[in-house]
Structure formats: C-alpha cells, structure tokens
Design a protein around this motif. Sequence first.
Motif, short mmCIF file in Angstrom:
data_model
loop_
_atom_site.label_atom_id
_atom_site.label_comp_id
_atom_site.label_asym_id
_atom_site.label_seq_id
_atom_site.Cartn_x
_atom_site.Cartn_y
_atom_site.Cartn_z
N UNK A 98 -6.94 0.05 15.63
CA UNK A 98 -7.05 0.62 16.98
C UNK A 98 -8.41 0.31 17.57
N UNK A 99 -9.47 0.48 16.79
CA UNK A 99 -10.83 0.19 17.27
C UNK A 99 -10.99 -1.29 17.60
N UNK A 100 -10.38 -2.14 16.81
CA UNK A 100 -10.52 -3.58 17.03
C UNK A 100 -9.57 -4.12 18.08
N UNK A 101 -8.67 -3.31 18.54
CA UNK A 101 -7.71 -3.77 19.54
C UNK A 101 -6.65 -4.68 18.98
N UNK A 102 -6.39 -4.58 17.67
CA UNK A 102 -5.39 -5.42 17.02
C UNK A 102 -4.06 -4.66 17.02
N UNK A 103 -3.36 -4.73 18.15
CA UNK A 103 -2.17 -3.92 18.37
C UNK A 103 -1.05 -4.30 17.40
N UNK A 104 -0.86 -5.59 17.17
CA UNK A 104 0.24 -6.03 16.32
C UNK A 104 0.08 -5.49 14.90
N UNK A 105 -1.13 -5.57 14.36
CA UNK A 105 -1.36 -5.08 12.99
C UNK A 105 -1.24 -3.56 12.94
N UNK A 106 -1.70 -2.89 13.97
CA UNK A 106 -1.59 -1.43 13.99
C UNK A 106 -0.13 -1.00 13.95
N UNK B 136 0.86 -1.19 0.00
CA UNK B 136 0.00 0.00 0.00
C UNK B 136 0.89 1.24 0.00
N UNK B 137 0.61 2.17 -0.90
CA UNK B 137 1.36 3.42 -0.95
C UNK B 137 0.48 4.64 -0.69
N UNK B 138 -0.84 4.45 -0.66
CA UNK B 138 -1.75 5.56 -0.42
C UNK B 138 -1.83 5.84 1.08
N UNK B 139 -1.44 7.04 1.49
CA UNK B 139 -1.36 7.38 2.91
C UNK B 139 -2.75 7.36 3.54
N UNK B 140 -3.78 7.79 2.80
CA UNK B 140 -5.14 7.81 3.35
C UNK B 140 -5.59 6.41 3.75
N UNK B 141 -5.28 5.42 2.92
CA UNK B 141 -5.67 4.04 3.24
C UNK B 141 -4.89 3.53 4.44
N UNK B 142 -3.61 3.88 4.53
CA UNK B 142 -2.82 3.47 5.69
C UNK B 142 -3.36 4.09 6.97
N UNK B 143 -3.77 5.35 6.92
CA UNK B 143 -4.34 5.99 8.10
C UNK B 143 -5.66 5.33 8.50
N UNK B 144 -6.45 4.95 7.51
CA UNK B 144 -7.69 4.24 7.80
C UNK B 144 -7.40 2.92 8.52
N UNK B 145 -6.37 2.18 8.06
CA UNK B 145 -6.03 0.90 8.69
C UNK B 145 -5.57 1.09 10.12
N UNK B 146 -4.83 2.15 10.39
CA UNK B 146 -4.39 2.41 11.77
C UNK B 146 -5.61 2.62 12.66
N UNK B 147 -6.57 3.42 12.19
CA UNK B 147 -7.78 3.67 12.97
C UNK B 147 -8.60 2.40 13.14
#
Length: 962
Positions: A912-920, A898-909
């Motif tokens: 975070x909501x799902x509590x998936x710390x490793x993936x975040x 992934x190179x699109x920053x908007x999509x990466x920011x969405x994945x971080x959020x």
Amino acid sequence: MDVDLLRPGTVPLSPDTTLWFEFLLDPSRLEKHLENPVGDPSPTELVSKFISVSEGEKDGPPQELPPGLGFLPPPLQNYNRRGKCLKILAVKVAAYLKFDLDLFENKIPLNVQAIVLKDLLDAVSSDLVHIPDHQTLNLDELEPHALFAVFLYHRWVLKAYVSSTINGKPTKPNSVMMNDLPCEDVNEAASERSLSILKKLSVTKMPRGMMMPKLATFTVLSEYVADVVHKWDVGLPISFNQFRCQVLMDIASYLMLRESYKDAQVTLRECQFAFDLWKREPEIDAYCTVTTDLISGYCIAVGITPNNFTPSLNQEFHNLVQDQYLSINRVVERDNIMKEIPLMYRDCLELDVTSEVANGKVTVYRDGLVQVQASNVVRRALHGGCWQGTRVTPSALHKALAAVIPRATDIERRRLKYLVGETLVNGDLPTCREMTDLPSTRALLTEDELSLAMEADYNDPIPHALSSSDMDVESPDETHRSPSLELAAVERVLTSSYDAHDLKQAVTKVMILDPTINMATLNKNWEIPIPINNLVLSLPAGFLQNYCFLLLAKAYELDQLKNFRQARAMMASVRDEINRAMMASLRDENSQVVAKANQFIMWEILLIDIHQFHAEWPEEKYMDIVNLSNRCIALMHKSEGCLPRFSLKEECALTLLNTCHWAALIAAPVSKHSVLMLDLYPAIAAACEDIMHQKKISPEIWDKLITMFATNQKRRDSLPVVTTALCSIAEINAIAIVISLLARLHNILIDQPQMELYAQNVHLWPNSIKTPSQYNLKSVTEIIFEVLTMALSRYPNNVHWLKLLGDLHFVNGHHMPALRSYIEAIIAATDCFSRPLHKNLVEDHIYKRMIKCCSTLQCHTQAGILCQFLDEVDYTTAYKSLSEAGCSDSMDSYYDCIWDVNILEFLINLHTKRGEHHRKQKVIRIIGLLELNSNNNEEIKREAENLRKGRFMRAMAEQYLS
C-alpha cells in the motif's frame, strides 16, 4: 579478515594512504591525492566514504519529502557543517571523474550515486531537488551548469533502470557496502518521466550552452567561509552536437530495452548524424562517451547499416546463415586464410546444412554441401585438429586447398601435406588417380612421395606373429619379413594381449628372436610389488622368469581395470606354471620356492578379492563375505615364516573394519614398525566397539588422528595417506565415528560458535586440545569434505551427513552449495516431500543458515518465508527481507507459501505504501483464504502450514537442484 583502509586504527597504513578526515582539515590535499595514480583510497572509494560519513552528520530528523522518485536523500540544509563539507568533497571527486556514469555504475553503489547527483542538483539550485518539478522547467532559460545537472540526473535514471532490468539487481561493489543508506527506487514510472525530459533536452537549442563543472568549480566550507559560492564559470563547455549525441544514445538504449525498435531506429539515425557533426568540430576535452563502434553495434542490432561500415567475416558468416546459406562457401574459404570464425561455428554449419538438406528444408546450389565439408576439412587440418573420417571429392578438396596453399606457413604446409598424403593412402584407386593429377597435390608432394603414397599397403606381420610356420620354416608364399619387424610384432602381442596361451607363445618366440630381452622395458607402467618381484627373480632365468613376470604384470593391470575375474585367472596361471616347471625336478630348494610362491600367489588372489569386495560395495553379489573375512583374519594373525607385505595387511585391516569384525581386528598382533593405516583402522574399530557396548570411548583414535594435522608434522605425506585411508572406509558406523571426530576437531580449531559443524556423537570427543594454533584448520576442512563426499556416494540419503555437508559449505562461505545440501537433506528426511516437514526433522540452526544463504544470494523473499519455519518466527528478519527492493528470486510468486497472518498483514501495508496495487490485491486474496482463518482449530492450521511448507520446498528444490 576484511580491513577497511578508510577506518583508522585497523592496520598500519602505507605512505600513500590518506584518512578521510584529513581532507576536512586541509581540503587542498584532495587535488594532490587525486593526481596520485597509486593513491589510497581510490577516487570512487573516496566518494562512497564521504557520503557514508556525511549521512551521520545530520542536525535533526530528516524532513518529510513530497512524493517523488523513490527514496530521495534529504537536502543539504539538514546536515551540520561537517556533513555539508563532506558532501561537497564527494561532488568534487565526482567532477574530477567527469561525472562518468559508466565508471559510477561499476564502482559506486546505486544509493551513493543517487545522493551525489542529488547533491549536485542542490548545489546548483535548491529548486531542482524536487524531481517532478523538472517537467515544468523552461530548459531554454536554465544556466549552463544547471542544464548539465538536470541532463546528468535524468541520464543516470535511464542508465540505472536499464542496468537493473538487465542485471536483475543494482551493482554493489564489495569494497564499500552502504547498506545503512536510503536506496534509490528507480522504477518504470521514473524512467518514463526522465525519458520525456531527455527528449525535450534533445531538441533544446541551448542558447546559453552547457557547462560541466570541474573540480575547481566547487568551494569547500571552512571555519572562515560560512556560505559557499561556487565558481560556475569554471567548467568544461559541452558543444550542442556532443551533448545531443550523448543524450540520443541514452534514449536509444532505453528504447531498445522497451523493444520499441522503430523509435530506436529514428533515434539512432539522429545520433549518428549528431556524432558526425561533433567529430568535425575542433578537438577539445570531450565529455561524450559515444564511439563509432558503439553506434555501429546499436545500428546493426536494430537493422540499420552504419556509415562507412564493413562487416567482419564473422558477421558475414552469421548473416549468410540467416539467408539460407547462400554463398556461404565464399565466406568459409576466406576464413581458411583469415581464421576468424571459431571452429565450433564451422562444425555447427556443416551439421545444420547436412540436416536441412536431408530434410528438404533448404536447397543449396550443386555440390554446395560437399564444398563446405571440404573447406572444414582444410580448416581443421590447418588448425592441427582431427579431420579423419570426412569423405570429400578430390575436386572439392582441390578448390579448398588452392586458395590456402600460396599463403600457408611452413607448419601449415606440412599439415596440408599430411592431409593429402593420408587421402591418397586411404582412398580408392579412382580417387587417388584423380588426386595425383590435381595442381594442389603436386604443389604439396614430390614425385617420390606420390609414388610411395600410391604403392600397395604392406602386409601387417601381427596376424602371423605367432603362426607355427614362422617358428619352423617360412612359408614359400609369404614375402620375406625383417627380423626387427617380426620382433616388434611379437612385442606388440606381449603388450596388448590378455590371453595366457597367446602370451606363452609370444614369450617363447621373443626368447628365440632376442634372448636378452627385459620384459619390464616393454611397458613403463608394469610394476609389481617388491616381494613378488624378488620371488620372480628367484626363479630360473629365461622363459619361466619372463613369463611369470609378464603374467603378474598383466594381473595387476587387470586388477586396476576392475577386471577381477581375468586377474584371478592370470594369478592362477602363474601358480600353475611355477608348480609345473619347478616340480619337474625334485630338489629341496625347488619345493621351498614352490611353497613360497603358492603362499604369495594366494595372498595376491586375496588382495584381488578384497578389491572386488570394495568395488562392489554394498551389493557384494558374488562374494562369500564370511570366507573373505576368515582369510583376512588368518593373514593378520600370521606372525612367523613367510610374512605378508604391509600394504596387504592394511587392505585386510580395512576389510575387517568394513565387515564389522572389529574384535578380530583389535586382537591382531601389533606390528613392530608403526604403519599409519595399521594403527588407524584398529583404533577406529575399538571406538566402534565401545559405542556398540555403550562404554566410555577410548581416546586412542583421537590421539592418533589429531597428530596428523599438526603443522610441525615431519611426515609431509601423512595427510594424503590419511585422506585415502578414511575415504576407503565403507561401514556406516565407522564412517560416523570418523566424521564426528573430525567435526569436533574443526569446531575446536575454528573456535567460533556461529561457525560450528553439527554432527552426531560429536559430544564423545574432548572439548579442547593443547596449543590449537599448531594445527592446520584448512587440512581438517579438506579431509572432512573428502570423507563426507565419499560417505554420501555410498549412503546418499543420510540426512545427518547431508546437513553436515551444508554446514561445511556454509562455514566456508559457499552459500549456493550449502542451500543445495540443506534442501537435499530435507528431501531425504521427508521422502521427497511425501511426509510433512515436522520441526523434529530439521533443527532451527539449519533454517537460520538457510535464511543467511538466501539473503547473501539476494533471494530476500525466500529468506522472509523461511523465517516462518523457525520455532519462534523471526519477524524482524522477515520484515527486513520482504522490504528489500532488489531481489533475485520470484518475489510475489512465493506469496502463496506464506501462512503467517502477521507477515501477510505486513505485506499488505508495504505494498500500500509503495503503491503496488496488483501485489496488494494478491496478498489480500491469500489472507482471505478460509484455511488461514485465525479461528480455525490447530489441526486445520497445521495442515495449511504443512501444505505451504511442501509447496515452498518443492519450488526451492526445482530452483537449486535442477
């Protein structure tokens, strides 16, 4: 067209069909409908429909729920009266199905299952809706129906987690899709919580017992009943042993998934004990689904011997294979009688034992390997399969036969008899003598049969069939041979030999032995064209006629086998023989026959050259293309005297089309009779000429070809002929013309912009046709596929045709092949990813269809990443795809593509909501790379994008093309 039978107004309904709202108007109809075995909809469809409709009957926005097990449906009080009534009806149907979780798993979507079970908990007590509170419940004080609801819910959590882990995704039947409902997130933490509660339940004494609600338990809301009071005393009592057996089996299944085999062994022993106690109880309507076979299977899997268990022959076989093949002979000998072990396993056993004995890895007792081989020989013979080539000792074969002969059927005895007879005939003298003294041999063969089998082999007359001594005087040292045997030997030479000299000798001798012989009867596959056959019949009867027929038949046979050099030699031999025999007498009619024969033979040699030209395309190593084309032009323009047959003219027209002699093909005289391919090839050549000279394309080929797809077409064989004709075209421009025409016709007939095929030059053809309903779309689709497949076999790196093949698969709903074709097109366009994947190489519609294919295949992460490839990034689809929980791809392993920053920011959020710390943390590391900094110049951004595009496409190619 998919039709929802639960939605009114779509199709005429059958008398057995009931619409969902009719149960609201009269709840008493539900029980009658469920008792109808052919009722439409089925009970599981009713559950899904009631829940899906009830989700739209909310009074207001859903309340915020405390953290619990994933996304839980809201409690009943958020729904209006109709919604509450529908949810109660759904629970009633589930009760009718006895809350069978196995049936739910196969027939009802996962999110609907979760809602129904939550509704049951809410109907019992609103305090039970919050799942984390179950760990603090005093289970001994619960009411029988409440205890069942808690037990059922946590059983479902364990089963759902096991099923989703094994299958990779939750089961969603095709009949009713509930994509708009909240999805239950059954994760490992939730399953561990349910495991602890079920363990507490397994040791609960249940002083009040347990009660499973029935259909009559639940009271439905009506205009007269505002607050329902369910009849909890109406239900099916579940005994302690039955309940404990079921819960222990579910726990054991989960423990085996976790690979906690020691704990699973303890649990299964307790389950087996509880099962035995339950089966001793008086028989009542049972809730538990555990069976003896199920317990036995689980026990065997963890290394426990079940009670009263006798392993099958197949199980014994695999156990002995694990124990270094000790006593394996006894099992295979028993299997020769019972025939339970598949032959494939027996063959693998023989190969494995042979290999390991040869390598010294295993030591078997004396003659163990030979005995296995002998038993396998007998097993294959009994099965009617091939056993020749295996050499076994007589004693080993006798031991294998002795156990089988007394129990063999008549057919099996005949097969064993043949086995022994072949062994005697083909064996050496000591082996045969030993075999004849064995009881098994004498039990199968009579004395006369033994004597015949022990006689010396007869002399095969084939080597002497053509000897000169046989033609004159029989050699005194040779034994007398039967004339019929000699005739058969010569006929065998006639059918098997391809040497002209030997064939001439054989024909000479067969005419002596049987002057009335008909060569055409020797081989039913010998066929020669009618004009050539008439030429042969015009020759003098006898040797010349038979010999020429035989050589011509052999020539056509060799032509089909692509042995073109020898086929031409056969044709030349026919010509020379006719010239030699007919010119011996100087009569005028003979000279005319010779001239006609020479002309026909030259044309047949031309046909062989044409076949060689197309077979070697595009190499053409040993072919003079100019000379071949000139000979074809001469044949096409011949209009008087001895005329060639139509099939030969068709082949010449195809050759001129493929060698780009389009003007000569167009100028050829038109046949008086309409011949399909003779009309088709010149029309294609005319279209190629028009495009080459940038003229307006002639509609001739369009008018000729589309009539072949009319449903009122009188010639039913025209479509196969058209398919063969179009698939024979090898010239790239002609193929492109045909493909673009067929693609345009397909787009007109399907009349759906989202299902169009995108091809080159498709704009050259008309935009519409009269009465498109009279044309067969299926036939058009099949022919496009055949032509594309053949074209790509000749030009495998044609990017446009690879894309078109992907479009064709996509339109037909074949999403995996469509993805393969699109990826192959990208590989060809980028030269195996050695060049950047620029936007001018692949159009947006290709990426959109790839996204759709990935979504359909449950590869949502791949779909989300492909959204970046569009000219304008489709963030809506990307966010929706990346939010999907049930994925069949590698998920976060694709994040570095992934190179699109908007999509990466969405994945971080999202993480975070799902509590998936490793993936975040993984996404944070990726977004922090310097090459993805938004302040970089365009060249750095473009390089980062190209790098990730190539990385992602290589991963896709490895998955879908390997």
